[in-house]
Design a protein around this motif. Structure first.
Motif, PDB file in Angstrom:
ATOM      1  N   SER A  56       0.833  -1.210   0.000  1.00 36.27           N
ATOM      2  CA  SER A  56       0.000   0.000   0.000  1.00 36.27           C
ATOM      3  C   SER A  56       0.863   1.255   0.000  1.00 36.27           C
ATOM      4  CB  SER A  56      -0.898   0.012   1.236  1.00 36.27           C
ATOM      5  OG  SER A  56      -0.104   0.182   2.406  1.00 36.27           O
ATOM      6  N   ASP A  57       0.239   2.380  -0.295  1.00 36.92           N
ATOM      7  CA  ASP A  57       0.946   3.669  -0.246  1.00 36.92           C
ATOM      8  C   ASP A  57       1.505   3.928   1.150  1.00 36.92           C
ATOM      9  OD1 ASP A  57       0.219   4.035  -2.856  1.00 36.92           O
ATOM     10  OD2 ASP A  57      -1.375   5.473  -2.453  1.00 36.92           O
ATOM     11  N   ALA A  58       0.711   3.598   2.175  1.00 35.57           N
ATOM     12  CA  ALA A  58       1.137   3.851   3.559  1.00 35.57           C
ATOM     13  C   ALA A  58       2.396   3.064   3.908  1.00 35.57           C
ATOM     14  CB  ALA A  58       0.006   3.498   4.522  1.00 35.57           C
ATOM     15  N   GLU A  59       2.441   1.796   3.516  1.00 37.68           N
ATOM     16  CA  GLU A  59       3.596   0.953   3.814  1.00 37.68           C
ATOM     17  C   GLU A  59       4.843   1.442   3.080  1.00 37.68           C
ATOM     18  OE1 GLU A  59       3.889  -2.741   5.647  1.00 37.68           O
ATOM     19  OE2 GLU A  59       3.312  -0.856   6.612  1.00 37.68           O
ATOM     20  N   ILE A  60       4.674   1.828   1.821  1.00 39.18           N
ATOM     21  CA  ILE A  60       5.817   2.294   1.028  1.00 39.18           C
ATOM     22  C   ILE A  60       6.335   3.619   1.575  1.00 39.18           C
ATOM     23  CG2 ILE A  60       6.579   3.044  -1.265  1.00 39.18           C
ATOM     24  CD1 ILE A  60       4.442   1.155  -2.430  1.00 39.18           C
ATOM     25  N   THR A  61       5.421   4.520   1.881  1.00 40.28           N
ATOM     26  CA  THR A  61       5.814   5.823   2.425  1.00 40.28           C
ATOM     27  C   THR A  61       6.569   5.664   3.736  1.00 40.28           C
ATOM     28  OG1 THR A  61       3.904   6.880   1.386  1.00 40.28           O
ATOM     29  CG2 THR A  61       4.959   8.070   3.199  1.00 40.28           C
ATOM     30  N   LYS A  62       6.118   4.742   4.570  1.00 44.60           N
ATOM     31  CA  LYS A  62       6.756   4.497   5.865  1.00 44.60           C
ATOM     32  C   LYS A  62       8.179   3.974   5.704  1.00 44.60           C
ATOM     33  CE  LYS A  62       6.373   1.351   9.821  1.00 44.60           C
ATOM     34  NZ  LYS A  62       5.558   0.247  10.406  1.00 44.60           N
ATOM     35  N   ASN A  63       8.402   3.117   4.707  1.00 43.53           N
ATOM     36  CA  ASN A  63       9.682   2.436   4.587  1.00 43.53           C
ATOM     37  C   ASN A  63      10.655   3.046   3.584  1.00 43.53           C
ATOM     38  OD1 ASN A  63       9.626  -0.182   6.308  1.00 43.53           O
ATOM     39  ND2 ASN A  63       7.593  -0.104   5.372  1.00 43.53           N
ATOM     40  N   LYS A  64      10.152   3.771   2.587  1.00 42.05           N
ATOM     41  CA  LYS A  64      11.079   4.333   1.593  1.00 42.05           C
ATOM     42  C   LYS A  64      10.657   5.677   1.023  1.00 42.05           C
ATOM     43  CE  LYS A  64      11.295   2.133  -2.359  1.00 42.05           C
ATOM     44  NZ  LYS A  64      11.408   1.055  -3.364  1.00 42.05           N
ATOM     45  N   GLY A  65       9.529   6.196   1.466  1.00 46.65           N
ATOM     46  CA  GLY A  65       9.059   7.467   0.930  1.00 46.65           C
ATOM     47  C   GLY A  65       7.889   7.253  -0.015  1.00 46.65           C
ATOM     48  N   PRO A  66       7.082   8.279  -0.274  1.00 48.83           N
ATOM     49  CA  PRO A  66       5.875   8.128  -1.098  1.00 48.83           C
ATOM     50  C   PRO A  66       6.187   7.678  -2.525  1.00 48.83           C
ATOM     51  CG  PRO A  66       6.372  10.444  -0.720  1.00 48.83           C
ATOM     52  CD  PRO A  66       7.263   9.667   0.182  1.00 48.83           C
ATOM     53  N   PRO A  67       5.368   6.770  -3.054  1.00 51.27           N
ATOM     54  CA  PRO A  67       5.583   6.292  -4.427  1.00 51.27           C
ATOM     55  C   PRO A  67       5.145   7.323  -5.461  1.00 51.27           C
ATOM     56  CG  PRO A  67       3.591   5.329  -3.526  1.00 51.27           C
ATOM     57  CD  PRO A  67       4.216   6.113  -2.410  1.00 51.27           C
ATOM     58  N   VAL A  68       5.587   7.133  -6.700  1.00 52.20           N
ATOM     59  CA  VAL A  68       5.176   8.004  -7.806  1.00 52.20           C
ATOM     60  C   VAL A  68       3.729   7.692  -8.186  1.00 52.20           C
ATOM     61  CG1 VAL A  68       5.654   8.690 -10.183  1.00 52.20           C
ATOM     62  CG2 VAL A  68       7.547   8.100  -8.658  1.00 52.20           C
ATOM     63  N   TYR A  69       3.394   6.394  -8.277  1.00 54.01           N
ATOM     64  CA  TYR A  69       2.033   5.952  -8.578  1.00 54.01           C
ATOM     65  C   TYR A  69       1.295   5.677  -7.276  1.00 54.01           C
ATOM     66  CZ  TYR A  69       2.844   4.913 -13.576  1.00 54.01           C
ATOM     67  OH  TYR A  69       3.094   4.997 -14.918  1.00 54.01           O
ATOM     68  N   ASN A  70       0.011   5.980  -7.226  1.00 56.68           N
ATOM     69  CA  ASN A  70      -0.757   5.609  -6.044  1.00 56.68           C
ATOM     70  C   ASN A  70      -1.108   4.116  -6.107  1.00 56.68           C
ATOM     71  OD1 ASN A  70      -3.366   5.163  -7.375  1.00 56.68           O
ATOM     72  ND2 ASN A  70      -3.537   7.384  -7.542  1.00 56.68           N
ATOM     73  N   GLU A  71      -1.606   3.583  -5.016  1.00 58.05           N
ATOM     74  CA  GLU A  71      -1.805   2.134  -4.922  1.00 58.05           C
ATOM     75  C   GLU A  71      -2.795   1.595  -5.947  1.00 58.05           C
ATOM     76  OE1 GLU A  71      -4.736   1.937  -1.044  1.00 58.05           O
ATOM     77  OE2 GLU A  71      -2.634   2.451  -0.748  1.00 58.05           O
ATOM     78  N   GLU A  72      -3.868   2.333  -6.227  1.00 64.83           N
ATOM     79  CA  GLU A  72      -4.839   1.847  -7.212  1.00 64.83           C
ATOM     80  C   GLU A  72      -4.201   1.746  -8.597  1.00 64.83           C
ATOM     81  OE1 GLU A  72      -7.719   0.575  -6.541  1.00 64.83           O
ATOM     82  OE2 GLU A  72      -7.465   1.032  -4.419  1.00 64.83           O
ATOM     83  N   GLU A  73      -3.352   2.700  -8.932  1.00 65.99           N
ATOM     84  CA  GLU A  73      -2.646   2.662 -10.213  1.00 65.99           C
ATOM     85  C   GLU A  73      -1.683   1.480 -10.251  1.00 65.99           C
ATOM     86  OE1 GLU A  73      -2.581   7.475 -11.172  1.00 65.99           O
ATOM     87  OE2 GLU A  73      -0.997   6.583  -9.949  1.00 65.99           O
ATOM     88  N   ARG A  74      -0.994   1.244  -9.144  1.00 64.87           N
ATOM     89  CA  ARG A  74      -0.032   0.139  -9.099  1.00 64.87           C
ATOM     90  C   ARG A  74      -0.734  -1.216  -9.141  1.00 64.87           C
ATOM     91  NH1 ARG A  74       2.297  -0.081  -4.599  1.00 64.87           N
ATOM     92  NH2 ARG A  74       1.231   1.580  -3.448  1.00 64.87           N
ATOM     93  N   TYR A  75      -1.883  -1.347  -8.487  1.00 68.05           N
ATOM     94  CA  TYR A  75      -2.651  -2.594  -8.555  1.00 68.05           C
ATOM     95  C   TYR A  75      -3.050  -2.887 -10.004  1.00 68.05           C
ATOM     96  CZ  TYR A  75      -3.283  -1.914  -3.461  1.00 68.05           C
ATOM     97  OH  TYR A  75      -3.098  -1.725  -2.120  1.00 68.05           O
ATOM     98  N   LYS A  76      -3.522  -1.853 -10.697  1.00 68.76           N
ATOM     99  CA  LYS A  76      -3.967  -2.029 -12.079  1.00 68.76           C
ATOM    100  C   LYS A  76      -2.804  -2.403 -12.991  1.00 68.76           C
ATOM    101  CE  LYS A  76      -7.123   0.638 -13.882  1.00 68.76           C
ATOM    102  NZ  LYS A  76      -7.856   1.797 -14.480  1.00 68.76           N
ATOM    103  N   MET A  77      -1.656  -1.749 -12.799  1.00 66.40           N
ATOM    104  CA  MET A  77      -0.486  -2.040 -13.625  1.00 66.40           C
ATOM    105  C   MET A  77      -0.032  -3.481 -13.473  1.00 66.40           C
ATOM    106  SD  MET A  77       0.426   0.552 -15.498  1.00 66.40           S
ATOM    107  CE  MET A  77       2.101   0.108 -15.937  1.00 66.40           C
ATOM    108  N   VAL A  78      -0.008  -3.982 -12.243  1.00 65.11           N
ATOM    109  CA  VAL A  78       0.451  -5.358 -12.008  1.00 65.11           C
ATOM    110  C   VAL A  78      -0.556  -6.364 -12.570  1.00 65.11           C
ATOM    111  CG1 VAL A  78       1.029  -7.071 -10.242  1.00 65.11           C
ATOM    112  CG2 VAL A  78       1.839  -4.715 -10.009  1.00 65.11           C
TER     113      VAL A  78
END
Length: 386
Positions: A56-78
């Motif tokens: 999720s965005d929250a997990e990524i932000t916590k561990n490495k900083g906010p992602p470029v794509y939001n989670e819904e976009e990343r789910y769709k891409m995968v």
């Protein structure tokens, strides 16, 4: 925890069916590029059914900083990657045995690079300790960090649409200097800025399914840059796939893309774009270096029944003609709206708006990985001496 897979049942002959090997892969999959797709492809080869967990965005932000794509976009891409059988949303950042058990997976696969939590803990230490971890080869020359670096490189020069200005000696020299400033090894072309990816025919074969259209299939052709393959392209190609049975994507060369995009676009070179498109489940074949104009020869050669284009402006060919004049003359042209407003330019704007953050994130990641690598090498050295 109860398994999510039904127990194996006996076949008609009374013998038990061969146990299905279920594989788990997880990650951020930010800007899900062909390097991610290649890891997924390799993981799928190790088993029968591939489950991909996306953080999720929250997990990524916590561990490495906010992602470029939001989670819904990343789910769709995968989900659009053709080797993926199932996507698990909001997957835990540290891969646990409980997660593998919940989805009845035999083991977890990750690339031979380093992934850690915010405090430097190996995110796969639990599955490694229990023999449930396998590695695949990382695709050299591309990463989300690398792509972000290329987009940051774009912002260091004016976006000029004048091709002659782009190609003059000063411009090429400027790009080379920016490559050195960004600690990248080489500037491969004035169009793509910096690219360290080295394509091979074998890699293209691995991504292609090698299938030809069946007799009677309706063949649909689309062409474009498909630069920084994103969710807008996924939605467009999904809609195009409903127009026929066999989808062919023509990819323009870097100089052609540069003519209608300007600046030092495309961000990804032709071979990188080829792999990105081939990894999409809605695509059957790719024409590498397709002509800008859709000619009668092209349509006849591929037996094209329909040519589609997105609901975006179309630049004239170099002679001022409509590049889609022939399919329009034949009554075989259709405009397809993706209903998604994502563009390559918008991705770059996201990077630009948080430029300092991404520069700091890239630097921090490099330093963290260097420390872990040095510690790893020191440990190996001590083991060899003992």
């Amino acid at each position: 925890m109860a398994s999510k897979r039904n127990q194996n049942e006996a076949g008609d002959s009374g013998r038990k069916k061969k146990k299905q090997i279920r594989v788990w892969v997880d990650g951020c999959f930010d800007m899900a590029h062909f390097g991610h797709a290649n890891a997924i492809r390799q993981a799928k080869e190790m088993g029968d059914y591939l489950i991909v967990g996306v953080h999720s965005d929250a997990e990524i932000t916590k561990n490495k900083g906010p992602p470029v794509y939001n989670e819904e976009e990343r789910y769709k891409m995968v989900r659009a990657i053709k080797w993926v059988d199932q996507v698990v949303e909001d997957a835990p950042y540290v891969t646990t045995l409980e997660t593998l058990e919940e989805y009845d997976c035999d083991f977890c696969v990750h690339g031979d690079d380093i992934t850690t939590t915010a405090d430097g803990t190996d995110t796969y230490y639990l599955v490694k300790a229990n023999g449930k971890y396998k590695e695949c080869k990382r695709t050299a020359g591309v990463s989300t960090t690398d792509l972000v670096g290329r987009m940051l490189l774009v912002t260091k020069q004016h976006h000029e649409r004048d091709e002659e200005k782009l190609l003059d000696k000063e411009k090429v020299a400027d790009i080379g200097k920016m490559s050195a400033d960004n600690k990248c090894s080489t500037a491969k072309s004035p169009y793509t800025g910096v690219s360290q990816f080295l394509p091979t025919s074998n890699k293209i074969i691995q991504f292609a399914d090698g299938k030809s259209p069946n007799p009677g299939d309706k063949i649909v052709y689309v062409a474009g840059a498909f630069d920084l393959f994103h969710v807008g392209f996924v939605d467009f190609l999904e809609k195009v796939s409903k127009e026929g049975d066999f989808i062919i994507v023509g990819l323009h060369t870097d100089p052609v893309v540069n003519r209608y995009k300007g600046s030092n676009f495309p961000i990804m070179n032709l071979h990188e774009r080829v792999l990105s498109v081939l990894a999409c489940r809605y695509v059957n074949e790719v024409v590498i270096g397709a002509p800008y104009a859709v000619t009668s020869d092209l349509m006849d050669h591929f037996k094209v029944d329909l040519v589609c284009h997105g609901a975006t402006p179309i630049m004239d060919d170099v002679d001022g003609s409509d590049p889609f004049a022939e399919p329009k003359r034949r009554g075989k042209f259709k405009t397809i709206a993706s209903n998604n407003d994502m563009t390559t330019q918008k991705i770059i704007e996201r990077i630009i708006s948080h430029r300092l953050h991404y520069e700091a994130r890239n630097k921090k990641k490099e330093e963290k990985e260097l420390k872990i690598m040095q510690a790893h090498m020191e440990r190996i050295g001590k083991e060899n001496k003992s």
